[in-house]
Scaffold this motif. Structure first.
Motif, PDB file in Angstrom:
ATOM      1  N   ARG A  34      30.154  12.039  34.476  1.00  0.00           N
ATOM      2  CA  ARG A  34      29.148  13.355  34.143  1.00  0.00           C
ATOM      3  C   ARG A  34      29.651  14.260  32.741  1.00  0.00           C
ATOM      4  O   ARG A  34      28.796  14.459  31.932  1.00  0.00           O
ATOM      5  CB  ARG A  34      28.664  14.203  35.201  1.00  0.00           C
ATOM      6  N   ASP A  35      30.970  14.391  32.765  1.00  0.00           N
ATOM      7  CA  ASP A  35      31.212  14.925  31.532  1.00  0.00           C
ATOM      8  C   ASP A  35      31.343  14.265  30.153  1.00  0.00           C
ATOM      9  O   ASP A  35      30.901  14.633  28.916  1.00  0.00           O
ATOM     10  CB  ASP A  35      32.799  15.387  31.760  1.00  0.00           C
ATOM     11  N   ALA A  36      31.496  12.998  30.506  1.00  0.00           N
ATOM     12  CA  ALA A  36      31.307  12.016  29.413  1.00  0.00           C
ATOM     13  C   ALA A  36      29.801  11.736  28.704  1.00  0.00           C
ATOM     14  O   ALA A  36      29.329  11.745  27.843  1.00  0.00           O
ATOM     15  CB  ALA A  36      31.982  10.511  29.804  1.00  0.00           C
ATOM     16  N   GLU A  37      28.834  11.898  29.995  1.00  0.00           N
ATOM     17  CA  GLU A  37      27.364  11.798  29.508  1.00  0.00           C
ATOM     18  C   GLU A  37      27.150  13.170  28.688  1.00  0.00           C
ATOM     19  O   GLU A  37      26.158  13.044  27.849  1.00  0.00           O
ATOM     20  CB  GLU A  37      26.709  11.481  30.632  1.00  0.00           C
ATOM     21  N   ARG A  38      27.434  13.953  29.105  1.00  0.00           N
ATOM     22  CA  ARG A  38      27.256  15.579  28.764  1.00  0.00           C
ATOM     23  C   ARG A  38      27.820  15.539  27.191  1.00  0.00           C
ATOM     24  O   ARG A  38      27.030  16.044  26.311  1.00  0.00           O
ATOM     25  CB  ARG A  38      27.895  16.583  29.596  1.00  0.00           C
ATOM     26  N   ALA A  39      28.926  15.103  27.059  1.00  0.00           N
ATOM     27  CA  ALA A  39      29.688  15.170  25.746  1.00  0.00           C
ATOM     28  C   ALA A  39      28.774  14.168  24.757  1.00  0.00           C
ATOM     29  O   ALA A  39      28.510  14.655  23.710  1.00  0.00           O
ATOM     30  CB  ALA A  39      30.999  14.660  25.757  1.00  0.00           C
ATOM     31  N   ALA A  40      28.258  13.059  25.265  1.00  0.00           N
ATOM     32  CA  ALA A  40      27.585  12.230  24.299  1.00  0.00           C
ATOM     33  C   ALA A  40      26.238  12.771  23.966  1.00  0.00           C
ATOM     34  O   ALA A  40      25.714  12.831  22.928  1.00  0.00           O
ATOM     35  CB  ALA A  40      27.361  10.896  24.896  1.00  0.00           C
ATOM     36  N   ALA A  41      25.633  13.547  24.740  1.00  0.00           N
ATOM     37  CA  ALA A  41      24.429  14.016  24.903  1.00  0.00           C
ATOM     38  C   ALA A  41      24.366  15.103  23.507  1.00  0.00           C
ATOM     39  O   ALA A  41      23.402  15.295  22.777  1.00  0.00           O
ATOM     40  CB  ALA A  41      23.459  14.598  26.016  1.00  0.00           C
ATOM     41  N   ILE A  42      25.303  16.006  23.878  1.00  0.00           N
ATOM     42  CA  ILE A  42      25.831  16.945  22.951  1.00  0.00           C
ATOM     43  C   ILE A  42      26.124  16.590  21.783  1.00  0.00           C
ATOM     44  O   ILE A  42      25.389  17.206  20.575  1.00  0.00           O
ATOM     45  CB  ILE A  42      27.061  17.864  23.136  1.00  0.00           C
ATOM     46  N   ALA A  43      26.651  15.431  21.459  1.00  0.00           N
ATOM     47  CA  ALA A  43      27.013  15.023  20.002  1.00  0.00           C
ATOM     48  C   ALA A  43      25.775  14.376  19.590  1.00  0.00           C
ATOM     49  O   ALA A  43      25.461  14.515  18.198  1.00  0.00           O
ATOM     50  CB  ALA A  43      28.085  13.785  20.112  1.00  0.00           C
ATOM     51  N   ALA A  44      25.020  13.890  20.161  1.00  0.00           N
ATOM     52  CA  ALA A  44      23.751  13.295  19.739  1.00  0.00           C
ATOM     53  C   ALA A  44      22.641  14.692  18.981  1.00  0.00           C
ATOM     54  O   ALA A  44      22.030  14.333  18.425  1.00  0.00           O
ATOM     55  CB  ALA A  44      22.890  12.495  20.811  1.00  0.00           C
ATOM     56  N   LEU A  45      22.808  15.628  19.726  1.00  0.00           N
ATOM     57  CA  LEU A  45      22.066  16.825  19.573  1.00  0.00           C
ATOM     58  C   LEU A  45      22.347  17.662  18.151  1.00  0.00           C
ATOM     59  O   LEU A  45      21.894  17.738  17.365  1.00  0.00           O
ATOM     60  CB  LEU A  45      21.668  17.916  20.572  1.00  0.00           C
ATOM     61  N   ALA A  46      23.743  17.544  17.915  1.00  0.00           N
ATOM     62  CA  ALA A  46      24.396  18.323  17.013  1.00  0.00           C
ATOM     63  C   ALA A  46      24.256  17.961  15.511  1.00  0.00           C
ATOM     64  O   ALA A  46      24.220  16.491  15.553  1.00  0.00           O
ATOM     65  CB  ALA A  46      25.851  18.609  17.191  1.00  0.00           C
TER      66      ALA A  46
END
Length: 93
Positions: A34-46
């Protein structure tokens, strides 16, 4: 003799206390995924040019902040998307 036994007592207490130190808490497999998915989503938004690897969620404003390392100091700055808007989580209320 007194100095030697005192030294042994001090060393024993230090070793005992060191053994009681908190160890690192590792997340379970589900939490890590879940943390890895969240980190990937945040990186895609940033927006580009931000240190996404250092991003953290601050509970004060429920937004993500990252460490910007400048020539003099390292400062926390809000993590923003490509439109310049801060990346925040919706409040639960």
């Amino acid at each position: 003799m007194w100095v030697r036994s005192k030294t042994v007592m001090v060393m024993s207490s230090v070793l005992f206390t060191a053994g009681c130190a908190a160890s690192a808490i590792t997340p379970s497999g589900r939490e890590a995924a879940r943390d890895a998915e969240r980190a990937a989503a945040i990186a895609a938004l940033a927006a580009p040019g931000q240190n996404v690897a250092s991003a953290r969620l601050l509970p004060q404003d429920n937004c993500y902040w990252y460490e910007h390392t400048g020539p003099v100091e390292t400062t926390l700055l809000p993590l923003v998307n490509v439109d310049g808007q801060p990346i925040c989580l919706q409040s639960k209320t």
